[in-house]
Design a protein around this motif. Sequence first.
Motif, PDB file in Angstrom:
ATOM      1  N   GLU A 113       0.823  -1.208   0.000  1.00  0.00           N
ATOM      2  CA  GLU A 113       0.000   0.000   0.000  1.00  0.00           C
ATOM      3  C   GLU A 113       0.860   1.262   0.000  1.00  0.00           C
ATOM      4  OE1 GLU A 113      -3.145   0.286  -0.410  1.00  0.00           O
ATOM      5  OE2 GLU A 113      -3.719  -1.823  -0.261  1.00  0.00           O
ATOM      6  N   PHE A 114       1.872   1.284   0.868  1.00  0.00           N
ATOM      7  CA  PHE A 114       2.654   2.514   1.037  1.00  0.00           C
ATOM      8  C   PHE A 114       3.650   2.718  -0.097  1.00  0.00           C
ATOM      9  CE2 PHE A 114       6.184   5.069   2.473  1.00  0.00           C
ATOM     10  CZ  PHE A 114       5.544   6.133   3.089  1.00  0.00           C
ATOM     11  N   VAL A 115       4.466   1.724  -0.384  1.00  0.00           N
ATOM     12  CA  VAL A 115       5.534   1.880  -1.371  1.00  0.00           C
ATOM     13  C   VAL A 115       4.965   2.077  -2.770  1.00  0.00           C
ATOM     14  CG1 VAL A 115       7.537   0.771  -2.425  1.00  0.00           C
ATOM     15  CG2 VAL A 115       7.156   0.564   0.034  1.00  0.00           C
ATOM     16  N   ASP A 116       3.905   1.334  -3.116  1.00  0.00           N
ATOM     17  CA  ASP A 116       3.332   1.424  -4.457  1.00  0.00           C
ATOM     18  C   ASP A 116       2.458   2.655  -4.654  1.00  0.00           C
ATOM     19  OD1 ASP A 116       4.597  -0.937  -4.877  1.00  0.00           O
ATOM     20  OD2 ASP A 116       2.817  -2.103  -5.370  1.00  0.00           O
ATOM     21  N   ALA A 117       2.106   3.338  -3.565  1.00  0.00           N
ATOM     22  CA  ALA A 117       1.188   4.475  -3.678  1.00  0.00           C
ATOM     23  C   ALA A 117       1.713   5.530  -4.645  1.00  0.00           C
ATOM     24  CB  ALA A 117       0.952   5.093  -2.302  1.00  0.00           C
ATOM     25  N   ARG A 118       3.016   5.830  -4.576  1.00  0.00           N
ATOM     26  CA  ARG A 118       3.585   6.854  -5.456  1.00  0.00           C
ATOM     27  C   ARG A 118       3.392   6.494  -6.932  1.00  0.00           C
ATOM     28  NH1 ARG A 118       7.419  10.869  -5.564  1.00  0.00           N
ATOM     29  NH2 ARG A 118       7.618  10.792  -3.307  1.00  0.00           N
ATOM     30  N   GLU A 119       3.602   5.231  -7.259  1.00  0.00           N
ATOM     31  CA  GLU A 119       3.484   4.822  -8.657  1.00  0.00           C
ATOM     32  C   GLU A 119       2.019   4.807  -9.105  1.00  0.00           C
ATOM     33  OE1 GLU A 119       6.361   4.562 -10.130  1.00  0.00           O
ATOM     34  OE2 GLU A 119       7.336   4.771  -8.181  1.00  0.00           O
ATOM     35  N   ARG A 120       1.130   4.363  -8.242  1.00  0.00           N
ATOM     36  CA  ARG A 120      -0.271   4.216  -8.627  1.00  0.00           C
ATOM     37  C   ARG A 120      -0.972   5.557  -8.791  1.00  0.00           C
ATOM     38  NH1 ARG A 120      -1.481  -0.940  -8.790  1.00  0.00           N
ATOM     39  NH2 ARG A 120      -0.376  -2.450  -7.487  1.00  0.00           N
ATOM     40  N   GLU A 121      -0.411   6.612  -8.271  1.00  0.00           N
ATOM     41  CA  GLU A 121      -1.007   7.937  -8.417  1.00  0.00           C
ATOM     42  C   GLU A 121      -0.740   8.549  -9.786  1.00  0.00           C
ATOM     43  OE1 GLU A 121       0.427  10.319  -5.216  1.00  0.00           O
ATOM     44  OE2 GLU A 121      -0.192   8.855  -3.710  1.00  0.00           O
ATOM     45  N   LYS A 122       0.208   7.980 -10.519  1.00  0.00           N
ATOM     46  CA  LYS A 122       0.594   8.559 -11.809  1.00  0.00           C
ATOM     47  C   LYS A 122      -0.299   8.033 -12.925  1.00  0.00           C
ATOM     48  CE  LYS A 122       5.360   8.524 -10.173  1.00  0.00           C
ATOM     49  NZ  LYS A 122       6.658   7.843 -10.291  1.00  0.00           N
ATOM     50  N   THR A 123      -0.492   8.852 -13.939  1.00  0.00           N
ATOM     51  CA  THR A 123      -1.243   8.418 -15.107  1.00  0.00           C
ATOM     52  C   THR A 123      -0.558   8.947 -16.354  1.00  0.00           C
ATOM     53  OG1 THR A 123      -3.400   8.446 -16.190  1.00  0.00           O
ATOM     54  CG2 THR A 123      -2.792  10.416 -14.957  1.00  0.00           C
TER      55      THR A 123
END
Length: 358
Positions: free
Chosen positions: A173-183
């Motif tokens: 949840e925490f580490v991947d959050a930065r990547e998942r916010e990008k589009t």
Amino acid sequence: MLRLMSSVAVIFCAGFTVLVDGSSWWSLAMNPLLIPEAYIIGGQPLCSQLTGLSTGQRKLCQLYQDHMQFIGAGAQTGISECQHQFGQRRWNCSTVDNSSVFGRVLHTGSRETAFTFAISAAGVVNAVSRACREGELSSCGCSRAARPKDLPRDWLWGGCGDNLNYGYRFSKEFVDAREREKTFAKGSVESARLLMNLHNNEAGRRIASDLAHVSCKCHGVSGSCSLKTCWLQIADFRRVGDALKEKYDSAAAMKLNSRGKLVQVHSKFNSPTSNDLVYIEPSPDYCIENKTSGSLGTQGRLCNKTSEGMDGCALMCCGRGYDQYKVQLVERCHCKFHWCCYVRCKRCSRTVDQFVCK
């Protein structure tokens, strides 16, 4: 069970940066606010003072503030292990400053970047899993992992184990959050890098999880071990680093296909699994300093004159040659134990040859 409140929605941001001015959650590893003695809830909100967090990570920080010092500890563990694994190579995982950690090197989708993402995610898994076991976090406790089928019947299962399940899920949840916010536009280089980062984060977590093992303690009169209590324990992080270094050596070169999926460049090889590392760009030339790519070069690096490996002067110095110096080392010697209870040593000096790349 890890439950993230609805306020932690995925936020999509326009534009693309791998690291904004080099800023990343990895900078938590060096943030004095997260030193246990300085960690105080109250006053100015902690999460607003931490640099390098994305929008989603900042919201997670607000919900799980007591986790942040262990996120920082996990990042530091990952950085230290990276520097151990690559200490004798041209790229030695050097940190640049407190805000960028690894500098511009990670702007490239290289195999070094793949390793760094994986080892950092694994570091968070281990740190959070152990914090749960030690009662440091309010939302988790000892592991509730199922009893292994091959555990002997007369051995007890249920000692307080490392909560690997929680550590894995919180890291995701925490580490991947930065990547998942990008589009990004489908098929763009940026979208390939996003998929690469997410894949390598997951590989790091899976390696850390797969290396966890059953640990047992004997009970009985005079050490008879007539009874054993067993629990789940995370692996020593050096084993995680060694395993990921092997994955680095065999990392798969990838590219985007017409459907926006990562596929292997060399189709004759087996497709990488979720435990393997992947990269999309060749590594920079680490022989010479290049501020654009972030390479620090190898000029001034120590090398081993007699080694034929990467730490040898021939490879480390990239054919430029090396200088030889006489250096006087002062070290402890002739140490004796005195009852009770201290060790007294003398200080000895010796002259050694050191070889430094031109």
